[in-house]
Design a protein around this motif. Structure first.
Motif, PDB file in Angstrom:
ATOM      1  N   VAL A   1      -1.093  35.629 145.976  1.00 18.71           N
ATOM      2  CA  VAL A   1      -1.409  36.676 146.965  1.00 18.71           C
ATOM      3  C   VAL A   1      -0.528  36.532 148.197  1.00 18.71           C
ATOM      4  O   VAL A   1      -0.107  37.521 148.823  1.00 18.71           O
ATOM      5  CB  VAL A   1      -2.913  36.622 147.328  1.00 18.71           C
ATOM      6  CG1 VAL A   1      -3.229  37.463 148.566  1.00 18.71           C
ATOM      7  CG2 VAL A   1      -3.756  37.087 146.148  1.00 18.71           C
ATOM      8  N   GLU A   2      -0.222  35.281 148.547  1.00 16.87           N
ATOM      9  CA  GLU A   2       0.606  35.021 149.728  1.00 16.87           C
ATOM     10  C   GLU A   2       2.093  35.299 149.479  1.00 16.87           C
ATOM     11  O   GLU A   2       2.901  35.261 150.410  1.00 16.87           O
ATOM     12  CB  GLU A   2       0.414  33.559 150.183  1.00 16.87           C
ATOM     13  CG  GLU A   2      -0.971  33.306 150.786  1.00 16.87           C
ATOM     14  CD  GLU A   2      -1.273  31.819 150.973  1.00 16.87           C
ATOM     15  OE1 GLU A   2      -0.424  30.989 150.546  1.00 16.87           O
ATOM     16  OE2 GLU A   2      -2.339  31.494 151.523  1.00 16.87           O
ATOM     17  N   SER A   3       2.438  35.575 148.262  1.00 20.73           N
ATOM     18  CA  SER A   3       3.845  35.859 147.927  1.00 20.73           C
ATOM     19  C   SER A   3       4.055  37.363 147.801  1.00 20.73           C
ATOM     20  O   SER A   3       3.129  38.166 147.967  1.00 20.73           O
ATOM     21  CB  SER A   3       4.205  35.171 146.609  1.00 20.73           C
ATOM     22  OG  SER A   3       3.576  35.853 145.533  1.00 20.73           O
ATOM     23  N   GLU A   4       5.284  37.724 147.414  1.00 19.55           N
ATOM     24  CA  GLU A   4       5.624  39.146 147.253  1.00 19.55           C
ATOM     25  C   GLU A   4       4.969  39.741 146.012  1.00 19.55           C
ATOM     26  O   GLU A   4       5.013  40.956 145.812  1.00 19.55           O
ATOM     27  CB  GLU A   4       7.150  39.300 147.144  1.00 19.55           C
ATOM     28  CG  GLU A   4       7.869  38.982 148.451  1.00 19.55           C
ATOM     29  CD  GLU A   4       9.391  39.037 148.295  1.00 19.55           C
ATOM     30  OE1 GLU A   4       9.848  39.531 147.237  1.00 19.55           O
ATOM     31  OE2 GLU A   4      10.096  38.591 149.194  1.00 19.55           O
TER      32      GLU A   4
ATOM     33  N   LEU B   1      -5.633  42.727 140.708  1.00 23.28           N
ATOM     34  CA  LEU B   1      -6.103  43.033 142.065  1.00 23.28           C
ATOM     35  C   LEU B   1      -7.618  42.878 142.161  1.00 23.28           C
ATOM     36  O   LEU B   1      -8.147  42.358 143.150  1.00 23.28           O
ATOM     37  CB  LEU B   1      -5.670  44.458 142.451  1.00 23.28           C
ATOM     38  CG  LEU B   1      -4.151  44.654 142.617  1.00 23.28           C
ATOM     39  CD1 LEU B   1      -3.808  46.135 142.696  1.00 23.28           C
ATOM     40  CD2 LEU B   1      -3.639  43.924 143.865  1.00 23.28           C
ATOM     41  N   THR B   2      -8.337  43.312 141.111  1.00 22.69           N
ATOM     42  CA  THR B   2      -9.799  43.203 141.087  1.00 22.69           C
ATOM     43  C   THR B   2     -10.228  41.734 141.160  1.00 22.69           C
ATOM     44  O   THR B   2     -11.168  41.375 141.877  1.00 22.69           O
ATOM     45  CB  THR B   2     -10.370  43.856 139.809  1.00 22.69           C
ATOM     46  OG1 THR B   2      -9.920  45.202 139.749  1.00 22.69           O
ATOM     47  CG2 THR B   2     -11.884  43.807 139.771  1.00 22.69           C
TER      48      THR B   2
ATOM     49  N   LEU C   1      -9.874  37.277 148.342  1.00 20.97           N
ATOM     50  CA  LEU C   1      -8.554  36.984 148.915  1.00 20.97           C
ATOM     51  C   LEU C   1      -7.950  38.252 149.499  1.00 20.97           C
ATOM     52  O   LEU C   1      -7.108  38.193 150.401  1.00 20.97           O
ATOM     53  CB  LEU C   1      -7.620  36.415 147.827  1.00 20.97           C
ATOM     54  CG  LEU C   1      -8.048  35.058 147.228  1.00 20.97           C
ATOM     55  CD1 LEU C   1      -7.160  34.694 146.044  1.00 20.97           C
ATOM     56  CD2 LEU C   1      -7.963  33.963 148.287  1.00 20.97           C
ATOM     57  N   ILE C   2      -8.348  39.383 148.944  1.00 16.75           N
ATOM     58  CA  ILE C   2      -7.941  40.685 149.508  1.00 16.75           C
ATOM     59  C   ILE C   2      -9.166  41.575 149.568  1.00 16.75           C
ATOM     60  O   ILE C   2     -10.175  41.301 148.904  1.00 16.75           O
ATOM     61  CB  ILE C   2      -6.827  41.356 148.661  1.00 16.75           C
ATOM     62  CG1 ILE C   2      -7.314  41.575 147.205  1.00 16.75           C
ATOM     63  CG2 ILE C   2      -5.544  40.539 148.665  1.00 16.75           C
ATOM     64  CD1 ILE C   2      -6.369  42.422 146.374  1.00 16.75           C
TER      65      ILE C   2
ATOM     66  N   SER D   1     -10.736  50.682 151.325  1.00 16.88           N
ATOM     67  CA  SER D   1     -11.787  51.299 152.157  1.00 16.88           C
ATOM     68  C   SER D   1     -12.291  50.345 153.231  1.00 16.88           C
ATOM     69  O   SER D   1     -12.757  50.747 154.285  1.00 16.88           O
ATOM     70  CB  SER D   1     -12.956  51.742 151.272  1.00 16.88           C
ATOM     71  OG  SER D   1     -13.451  50.620 150.562  1.00 16.88           O
ATOM     72  N   GLN D   2     -12.165  48.978 152.956  1.00 19.29           N
ATOM     73  CA  GLN D   2     -12.669  47.995 153.938  1.00 19.29           C
ATOM     74  C   GLN D   2     -11.542  47.476 154.830  1.00 19.29           C
ATOM     75  O   GLN D   2     -11.784  46.708 155.747  1.00 19.29           O
ATOM     76  CB  GLN D   2     -13.306  46.813 153.194  1.00 19.29           C
ATOM     77  CG  GLN D   2     -14.568  47.209 152.429  1.00 19.29           C
ATOM     78  CD  GLN D   2     -15.135  46.037 151.667  1.00 19.29           C
ATOM     79  OE1 GLN D   2     -14.925  44.894 152.028  1.00 19.29           O
ATOM     80  NE2 GLN D   2     -15.892  46.342 150.596  1.00 19.29           N
TER      81      GLN D   2
END
Length: 926
Positions: A880-883, A911-912, A919-920, A924-925
């Motif tokens: 997640v911290e990468s590209e 992503l889910t 982590l993400i 909407s939030q």
């Protein structure tokens, strides 16, 4: 050591309860030796009987139980144990009596009552079975019996003879005498049934086999084998082989459940059999088939199977007592009135035996003795005043040349032999010319050592060829000229010796080949002639156009003849150009031309287009079926050299992928397996390569149905060798890739054959296609748990290699490597963490995969990303911290599209999962 019998008994009891019957035996035996108390002695014997029962040594168990009963007749345990032992030994009546005593002593014991019922039923069944056996014999011996009933009784008897209990039942109930009566009826069907039953009864039972041999008598057995009936002769031969196997200790005799067999001195019986077989060779009363059977039995049983075994006494015995008899067989001339009855194979089989006996000798004195016997026998036949007698001497030399060639070449140099051959060549008698030609042909087999033939052969053969008016002799002389002419392996030498008439000669050979009304020997010679003439490009092209000649040759290939098989295979090698050719170095060619030497040039009809056309014509004519039939021939007929030639032809036929389905449909796949396992090294490689070509593109379930597919794995793995060429490596890898995608059982077989290290080595190859094929194979293999564990194990770079291959520019390699990595990371969570540690480039490579233009590569890259995220939250955080998050978001936001939906779906799953880890956050939030 204990010296107290009671303590030893207690110790034995403990061992028995712990199922250590060997130590229990030792304790009871020691106690028996030390004990003097009768009551205790009875207990010790019955306890030891229990140990023997557990060890299935039933004769010893019965003996010990009897000793206990002798001391105490009412010892119920001893009585019951003896009953059990006697039942296992087949002595049901005695077992029943002991069980009856037990039931009398303890009437309420249900175990004894059940044993009595069972033994009673078994005894009744035995009585009924004996009655059925008697009924079978009555039906068979009654001439008025219904034919169908007799056939059924004969088949039942054969089946019964193959079962141990049935064989013993027949044997114990005067069965051998009744079987002998069946043989004496002279009815072929009854004789076959009787002989096959006897074979079953002898199998794996030395004592019974010896008793049957003595009862029937070796003279009677040999007389039956001598009859002019192929089926009966073969069945009797099998019976004698079964008896011989037992006498040599090669049967699978089971001692459990039977009384120990007597120690039999088999050497006397074996020598008696050998002497009678040698006598058969020279008897005029023996049919040609019977003589062949005797030779085959000697070939199989006399020479050592393993040269590490120092005992060659059987061969020495045959040489001392029967070498002259074998020489008499090879010296027979079928065209002469006093000839022994022979088949087409008799003399060649005798030559094979001469060769095997010679090869079995261990030292020069033994070989010198062999040579002196041959020389002495040949000298006894040389008589300038009797040409017929002299003919036999030349024929013997010819026969030896087909066996131990070096010895034959020495015999050629004997005083008077050359003069005889020259005299025969100049004779007006056709029989003289034919014998001379045969000798010259066999002498030309190994030209480098046939000094006399190199000097004189061509002149003598040409003389006969021009002189004779007999077409058979003409073609035989032609074969000799062809052999000498093709020595250089080119049609130039052939044309030179045949004086430019190869096409005319080949036409004549084809004519003889197609003429089924002429004798088999002449047609055989025609095939042999074509095997040399087809070195000429014009001849081979005309030959494959002649469909009747091809089909006649294929039909002839079904005959059990060593020379025909070799000749047919040679002709097909020539027609398909599957022989080895030396590349001509241009500089050396120029030098040869400058020095006015002949330089062989490639004939226009030997160019690829013509070869391809010939292959297609052969396939259309049914060459695969013929080759498959040839492969089934007996090993004595199908030599390793013939196998190599057949393998070469198969490889040439498999060249075009479009033809491989036809080859499989006609049995080519099945035929190639034995060729890849046995034969010359070159032959095995060629056959393995042909299998690889078929395996690479065929459905394994169709090409190699059932268990046969597992036999193909080893030949394919044998091609993964640096000594093999790149094409062989590549096609073997393709075949293994195809197999490894079929089932886990096949994957395990590939692993068992130790193919993994070789496949991994090819993944490092600089050659793009080899690297790609190896990576694709590994992609299929990683489904297997054992392979996965190898990747998980510490101290190897397997995972690193796969990760780096994902970063290759070669798209096909990327597809395979990414597939392997996707499966590995899905199956083993440990590998997800390990992947991030094997190379610093892992993240960059993963990102490139997820952005790839090729949707297959992209999908696999996203699956790897999903596996990493699912494996561990910390790992997911790194991603997640990468590209990679940006890449996943970009793909996941794309609109639904049927062609790309599987890619978009995986990105959204990634992503889910990240949202589940918090982590993400959803948009909407945010």
């Amino acid at each position: 050591q204990m010296e107290n019998p009671i303590q030893l008994k207690e110790e034995g009891n403990k061992y028995f309860q712990a199922s250590d019957y060997e130590k229990a035996l030792q304790s009871y035996t020691q106690a028996i030796k030390l004990n003097k108390d009768k009551a205790l002695q009875a207990v010790l014997y019955r306890n030891r009987a229990a140990c023997f029962l557990k060890k299935e040594e039933y004769a010893k168990a019965a003996s010990d139980a009897s000793r206990a009963i002798d001391i105490n007749a009412s010892d119920i345990k001893a009585l019951y144990r003896r009953s059990q032992a006697l039942e296992k030994l087949g002595k049901l009546d005695q077992a029943f009596k002991d069980a009856q005593k037990c039931a009398t002593l303890e009437p309420r014991n249900k175990n004894f009552q059940e044993t009595l019922r069972r033994l009673g039923a078994d005894i009744q069944e035995k009585v009924n079975a004996n009655s059925r056996v008697q009924k079978m014999f009555e039906i068979l011996l009654d001439e008025n019996s219904d034919k169908e009933k007799r056939e059924k009784a004969a088949n039942n008897l054969i089946v019964l003879g193959r079962e141990e209990a049935g064989a013993e039942r027949i044997f114990q109930n005067n069965g051998v005498n009744l079987l002998l009566q069946l043989i004496e009826t002279k009815n072929p069907e009854l004789i076959l049934a009787a002989v096959r039953t006897l074979s079953g009864m002898c199998t794996g039972h030395k004592a019974r086999a010896t008793a049957i041999l003595h009862y029937l008598g070796i003279d009677s057995i040999c007389m039956w084998m001598s009859v002019d009936n192929e089926e009966i002769s073969l069945a009797v031969c099998n019976l004698l082989q079964t008896i011989t196997d037992c006498l040599l200790g090669q049967g699978k005799e089971e001692h459990h459940g039977k009384e120990e067999a007597l120690v039999l001195d088999t050497k006397k019986d074996l020598r008696m059999i050998t002497m009678r077989l040698l006598d058969m060779l020279v008897s005029k009363k023996v049919s040609g088939q019977g003589r062949d059977r005797a030779l085959n039995l000697l070939n199989k049983n006399i020479p050592r199977k393993d040269l590490k075994d120092h005992d060659n006494s059987r061969s020495i015995f045959v040489i001392d007592n029967g070498l002259k008899k074998i020489l008499k067989v090879v010296g027979q001339i079928p065209e002469m009135p006093d000839c022994l009855p022979l088949t087409e194979n008799t003399q060649l089989t005798a030559s094979v035996l001469l060769n095997k006996l010679y090869d079995d000798l261990r030292c020069d004195p033994e070989r010198d003795n062999y040579r002196l016997i041959c020389e002495e026998y040949i000298k006894s036949k040389i008589d300038p005043q009797d040409m017929d007698k002299t003919l036999h001497a030349v024929q013997i030399v010819s026969g030896v040349l087909q066996g131990p060639f070096d010895l034959g070449n020495k015999l050629l140099g004997m005083k008077g032999v050359m003069e005889m051959m020259v005299a025969l060549c100049g004779s007006e008698r056709e029989i003289d010319q034919l014998v001379a030609v045969e000798a010259l042909i066999h002498a030309s087999t190994k030209l480098s050592r046939a000094t006399f033939i190199i000097t004189n052969g061509v002149t003598l053969l040409k003389e006969i060829y021009k002189k004779t008016k007999n077409e058979k002799i003409k073609i035989r002389a032609l074969v000799g000229l062809c052999k000498l002419g093709s020595a250089g392996g080119t049609d130039y030498g052939l044309r030179q010796f045949a004086e430019g008439s190869t096409e005319k000669l080949a036409k004549q050979c084809r004519k003889w080949l197609c003429n089924t009304s002429i004798d088999a020997r002449t047609r055989k010679w025609a095939v042999e002639g074509l095997s040399y003439l087809t070195l000429d490009a014009d001849v081979k092209d005309d030959f494959v156009e002649d469909e009747p000649a091809l089909k006649a040759m294929f039909d002839l290939a079904k005959a059990s003849d060593k020379t025909i098989l070799y000749s047919v295979a040679s002709a097909l090698v020539n027609c398909t150009n599957s022989y080895d050719t030396k590349e001509l170095v241009p500089e050396l060619v120029q030098l040869a031309k400058f020095s006015k030497q002949h330089v062989p040039e490639e004939h226009p009809k030997d160019k690829k287009d013509f070869v391809v056309k010939r292959v297609k014509r052969l396939l259309k004519a049914g060459v695969v079926s013929a080759l498959a039939c040839m492969v089934k021939a007996d090993s004595a007929i199908l030599t390793d050299q013939s196998k190599e030639l057949i393998a070469r032809v198969f490889l040439a036929l498999c060249e075009d992928p479009k033809d491989r389905g036809t080859i499989v449909a006609q049995g080519g796949g099945k035929a190639l397996i034995p060729l890849a396992v046995e034969g010359t090294d070159v032959g095995k490689i060629k056959a393995s390569h042909a299998l690889a070509k078929i395996a690479a593109i065929s459905n394994p379930d169709i090409a190699f149905p059932g268990e046969r597919v597992y036999e193909v794995v080893r030949p394919l793995v044998s091609l993964l060798n640096t000594e093999r060429d790149g094409l062989q490596n590549y096609e073997a890898l393709l075949g293994l890739t195809n197999f490894s995608g079929r089932s886990d059982k096949l994957r395990l077989k590939i692993i068992k054959e130790k193919a993994l290290p070789d496949i991994e080595n090819y993944m490092f190859e600089n050659h793009d296609q080899l690297r790609q094929a190896a990576t694709e194979c590994m992609c299929n293999l990683v489904v297997n748990k054992e392979v996965q564990e190898r990747f998980v194990a510490d101290g190897n770079d397997r995972l690193k290699l796969v990760v780096l291959l994902c970063g290759e520019d070669d798209e096909k390699v990327q597809v395979a490597a990414a597939g392997a990595l996707a499966m590995l990371t899905a199956a083993q969570k440990k590998l997800c963490t390990k992947m991030t540690q094997v190379t610093t480039q892992w993240l960059e490579i993963l990102q490139r995969l997820c952005l790839h233009d090729n949707m297959e590569v992209q999908h696999r890259g996203l699956v790897i990303a999903f596996n990493l995220i699912s494996a561990d939250k910390e790992l997911a955080k790194k991603l997640v911290e990468s590209e990679l998050l940006e890449i996943l978001t970009y793909i996941g936001k794309q609109e639904d599209h049927p062609k790309k939906q599987h890619i978009i779906g995986v990105a959204r799953d990634c992503l889910t999962k990240c949202m589940d880890y918090e982590l993400i956050k959803p948009l909407s939030q945010a």
